[in-house]
Enzyme design. Structure first.
Site, PDB file in Angstrom:
ATOM      1  CE1 TYR A  93      65.149  59.693  31.548  1.00 16.10           C
ATOM      2  CE2 TYR A  93      66.238  58.558  33.351  1.00 16.10           C
ATOM      3  CZ  TYR A  93      65.951  58.667  32.009  1.00 16.10           C
ATOM      4  OH  TYR A  93      66.453  57.735  31.124  1.00 16.10           O
ATOM      5  CG  HIS A 129      69.002  61.089  27.450  1.00 17.62           C
ATOM      6  ND1 HIS A 129      68.479  61.577  28.603  1.00 17.62           N
ATOM      7  CD2 HIS A 129      68.326  59.948  27.195  1.00 17.62           C
ATOM      8  CE1 HIS A 129      67.518  60.758  29.045  1.00 17.62           C
ATOM      9  NE2 HIS A 129      67.416  59.767  28.200  1.00 17.62           N
ATOM     10  CB  SER A 160      61.973  50.414  27.750  1.00 21.24           C
ATOM     11  OG  SER A 160      61.940  51.794  28.025  1.00 21.24           O
ATOM     12  N   PRO A 161      63.495  47.356  29.342  1.00 21.58           N
ATOM     13  CG  PRO A 161      64.574  46.408  31.179  1.00 21.58           C
ATOM     14  CD  PRO A 161      64.236  47.730  30.563  1.00 21.58           C
ATOM     15  CG  LEU A 162      60.445  44.378  32.501  1.00 18.46           C
ATOM     16  CD1 LEU A 162      60.080  44.719  33.944  1.00 18.46           C
ATOM     17  CD2 LEU A 162      60.294  42.876  32.250  1.00 18.46           C
ATOM     18  NE  ARG A 216      58.851  53.434  26.579  1.00 18.94           N
ATOM     19  CZ  ARG A 216      59.481  52.963  25.512  1.00 18.94           C
ATOM     20  NH1 ARG A 216      59.105  51.812  24.969  1.00 18.94           N
ATOM     21  NH2 ARG A 216      60.496  53.604  24.979  1.00 18.94           N
ATOM     22  CG  LEU A 234      57.737  42.459  27.125  1.00 16.07           C
ATOM     23  CD1 LEU A 234      59.249  42.560  26.928  1.00 16.07           C
ATOM     24  CD2 LEU A 234      57.150  41.379  26.214  1.00 16.07           C
TER      25      LEU A 234
HETATM   26  N1  LIG Z   1      68.199  56.126  27.464  1.00 17.04           N
HETATM   27  C1  LIG Z   1      66.932  56.376  27.272  1.00 17.04           C
HETATM   28  O1  LIG Z   1      66.547  57.101  26.343  1.00 17.04           O
HETATM   29  C2  LIG Z   1      65.930  55.772  28.191  1.00 17.04           C
HETATM   30  C3  LIG Z   1      64.561  55.781  27.853  1.00 17.04           C
HETATM   31  C4  LIG Z   1      63.649  55.185  28.735  1.00 17.04           C
HETATM   32  C5  LIG Z   1      64.094  54.615  29.912  1.00 17.04           C
HETATM   33  N2  LIG Z   1      65.416  54.642  30.229  1.00 17.04           N
HETATM   34  C6  LIG Z   1      65.925  54.042  31.480  1.00 17.04           C
HETATM   35  O2  LIG Z   1      65.466  52.684  31.541  1.00 17.04           O
HETATM   36  C7  LIG Z   1      64.775  52.458  32.759  1.00 17.04           C
HETATM   37  C8  LIG Z   1      63.676  51.441  32.583  1.00 17.04           C
HETATM   38  O3  LIG Z   1      62.835  51.781  31.499  1.00 17.04           O
HETATM   39  P1  LIG Z   1      61.250  51.989  31.593  1.00 17.04           P
HETATM   40  O4  LIG Z   1      60.867  52.379  32.957  1.00 17.04           O
HETATM   41  O5  LIG Z   1      60.897  52.838  30.429  1.00 17.04           O
HETATM   42  O6  LIG Z   1      60.672  50.569  31.228  1.00 17.04           O
HETATM   43  P2  LIG Z   1      60.659  49.098  31.862  1.00 17.04           P
HETATM   44  O7  LIG Z   1      61.743  48.941  32.829  1.00 17.04           O
HETATM   45  O8  LIG Z   1      60.588  48.189  30.702  1.00 17.04           O
HETATM   46  O9  LIG Z   1      59.247  49.041  32.582  1.00 17.04           O
HETATM   47  C9  LIG Z   1      58.948  49.788  33.717  1.00 17.04           C
HETATM   48  C10 LIG Z   1      57.486  49.619  33.975  1.00 17.04           C
HETATM   49  O10 LIG Z   1      57.215  48.256  34.252  1.00 17.04           O
HETATM   50  C11 LIG Z   1      56.565  48.109  35.502  1.00 17.04           C
HETATM   51  N3  LIG Z   1      57.146  46.927  36.155  1.00 17.04           N
HETATM   52  C12 LIG Z   1      58.442  46.698  36.440  1.00 17.04           C
HETATM   53  N4  LIG Z   1      58.613  45.467  36.961  1.00 17.04           N
HETATM   54  C13 LIG Z   1      57.386  44.915  37.013  1.00 17.04           C
HETATM   55  C14 LIG Z   1      56.908  43.658  37.459  1.00 17.04           C
HETATM   56  N5  LIG Z   1      57.736  42.728  37.937  1.00 17.04           N
HETATM   57  N6  LIG Z   1      55.565  43.417  37.370  1.00 17.04           N
HETATM   58  C15 LIG Z   1      54.730  44.345  36.876  1.00 17.04           C
HETATM   59  N7  LIG Z   1      55.120  45.552  36.444  1.00 17.04           N
HETATM   60  C16 LIG Z   1      56.447  45.840  36.506  1.00 17.04           C
HETATM   61  C17 LIG Z   1      56.826  49.383  36.262  1.00 17.04           C
HETATM   62  O11 LIG Z   1      55.728  49.686  37.074  1.00 17.04           O
HETATM   63  P3  LIG Z   1      55.808  49.624  38.674  1.00 17.04           P
HETATM   64  O12 LIG Z   1      56.483  50.884  39.067  1.00 17.04           O
HETATM   65  O13 LIG Z   1      54.393  49.535  39.077  1.00 17.04           O
HETATM   66  O14 LIG Z   1      56.610  48.408  39.013  1.00 17.04           O
HETATM   67  C18 LIG Z   1      56.982  50.421  35.145  1.00 17.04           C
HETATM   68  O15 LIG Z   1      55.751  50.968  34.788  1.00 17.04           O
HETATM   69  C19 LIG Z   1      64.275  53.835  33.167  1.00 17.04           C
HETATM   70  O16 LIG Z   1      64.030  53.933  34.549  1.00 17.04           O
HETATM   71  C20 LIG Z   1      65.421  54.731  32.738  1.00 17.04           C
HETATM   72  O17 LIG Z   1      66.423  54.729  33.732  1.00 17.04           O
HETATM   73  C21 LIG Z   1      66.331  55.204  29.377  1.00 17.04           C
END
Ligand SMILES: NC(=O)c1ccc[n+]([C@@H]2O[C@H](COP(=O)([O-])OP(=O)(O)OC[C@H]3O[C@@H](n4cnc5c(N)ncnc54)[C@H](OP(=O)(O)O)[C@@H]3O)[C@@H](O)[C@H]2O)c1
Length: 366
Positions: A103, A171, A250-252, A254, A257
């Site tokens: 990252y 990863h 990415s539980p939301l 990205r 949701l």
């Molecule tokens: N192992 C892997 O290959 C892998 C891949 C991807 C991600 N990850 C890990 O998973 C974590 C989370 O995944 P992700 O960031 O891809 O997706 P996510 O958690 O599904 O979604 C994050 C996005 O949602 C927004 N968000 C969060 N809460 C919100 C809310 N209550 N209302 C409106 N918008 C909201 C955030 O924007 P704002 O900043 O504006 O809140 C951000 O753009 C990452 O940080 C990383 O640590 C791991």
């Protein structure tokens, strides 16, 4: 928790609570009673267990994904407010933080390392190795050669300002390196005390089994959300059988949701993978909108946002699931954490699951 906040929490809990729907403990994991904390603003987040025996860890039911603070979410916020978000998360009861060498590359580990200094010994710190990085840029390749894993761990420890990583994931599975060699290398690092627990990300069931034979796994981290439910088929059964926890990334979906993005949303080229993922193409965003409608309808009647319903639904699937939503905003952090305390009644979970399962999902996840 201040009286005002506690009253609010109890009120929401009383209105929303029914019978707790988490499956009975299988000896693999268990939920624990929330521990009220006197600290200001702290939400009493339930704890969950990932893994079993010597390689089990107890963590808050929701962790914090830190990737988007430095990478892949279009904008890169200033460092100080992101340190504040991470510290606020800890103040509010989060003790499970997720980062990776890739990252940034590197910059997210540096940020997390700085932010956690005041409470390093009280949290579970997770990072990952496995991508090939040259001159600070991802080459697009993978590298899980044992010698490279060791080098990465040394560098990650420095960036994270610590002497051990509590949970280290591969990863991505590297087709050029047998998983037994990867697990053997991590096993040695565990003996040396540099790593405490081992995990895999996006590994299939046979790979999980092979790795687990060599070095017990604590958690599998894979994409899982209401739009990406594949792990239910092949990964959950093996996790359940072997006593391995599951961490949905990415539980939301990205941000999809949350209802915050739509078909007109623009993604920064070069710093947002959503721009190239089929699920965020305008036609897929429109086609999948019935999911937002279902979440909003369920939430509107119960004082919940779509994001909260989406997270609460994930938590209700298994007691050994710990999602790691990412955010750069304290307001979103607080919103998301409230979801950890929502308890579905059996009937409402059944109906919600039926409604979301009827929606045909458009657009591949990668
Ligand atoms: N192992 C892997 O290959 C892998 C891949 C991807 C991600 N990850 C890990 O998973 C974590 C989370 O995944 P992700 O960031 O891809 O997706 P996510 O958690 O599904 O979604 C994050 C996005 O949602 C927004 N968000 C969060 N809460 C919100 C809310 N209550 N209302 C409106 N918008 C909201 C955030 O924007 P704002 O900043 O504006 O809140 C951000 O753009 C990452 O940080 C990383 O640590 C791991």
């Amino acid at each position: 928790m201040e009286n005002h906040d506690r009253r609010k929490f109890l009120k929401v809990g009383a209105v929303l609570s029914g019978s707790l729907l988490l499956s009975p403990s299988l000896g693999l994991a268990q939920t624990q009673t929330a521990v009220a904390d006197k600290k200001k603003n702290k939400i009493a987040i339930k704890q969950r267990t990932l893994g079993t025996g010597n390689h089990s860890i107890e963590v808050s039911a929701l962790g914090l994904g830190c990737m988007g603070m430095s990478w892949n979410r279009s904008f890169i916020p200033e460092r100080k407010p992101m340190v504040d978000v991470i510290r606020k998360a800890y103040d509010m009861g989060v003790n499970f933080f997720d980062t990776a060498e890739a990252y940034g590359a590197f910059t997210n580990e540096e940020l997390v390392g700085e932010a956690i200094v005041p409470f390093r010994d009280k949290i579970t710190l997770c990072s990952k190795f496995g991508f090939d990085i040259k001159n600070g840029k991802l080459t697009g390749g993978l590298n899980s050669q044992p010698k490279h894993i060791r080098e990465v761990v040394e560098q990650s420890l420095k960036r994270l300002k610590t002497d051990r990583i509590d949970l280290l994931y591969q990863h991505r599975v590297d087709p050029n390196v047998p998983i037994e060699d990867v697990a053997g290398t991590v096993k040695d690092l565990i003996k040396e005390g540099k790593i405490l627990n081992f995990g895999l990300s996006e590994a299939d069931a046979p790979t999980i089994r092979k790795a687990h034979e060599i070095q017990q796994l604590t958690a599998i981290q894979t994409e899982y959300s209401l739009l990406s439910r594949d792990p239910e088929k092949d990964i959950f059964p093996v996790c359940e059988e072997l006593g391995i926890g599951f961490v949905p990334y990415s539980p939301l979906c990205r941000a999809y949701l949350t209802g915050y993005i739509n078909e007109r949303t623009k993604y920064t080229v070069g710093n947002d993978n959503r721009g190239s993922l089929p699920r965020y193409a305008p036609e897929a965003v429109i086609a999948n909108w019935p999911m937002i409608d279902v979440l909003a309808e369920f939430g509107n009647k119960r004082g919940l946002t779509a994001a909260q319903v989406a997270l609460a639904w994930l938590l209700a699937q298994k007691p050994w699931i710990v999602p790691i939503p990412g955010t750069t905003k304290q307001a979103h952090l607080q919103e998301n954490l409230w979801a950890a305390n929502y308890e579905f009644t059996a009937e409402e979970l059944k109906q919600l699951t039926q409604s979301v399962s009827e929606i045909k999902i458009t657009g591949k996840r990668y």
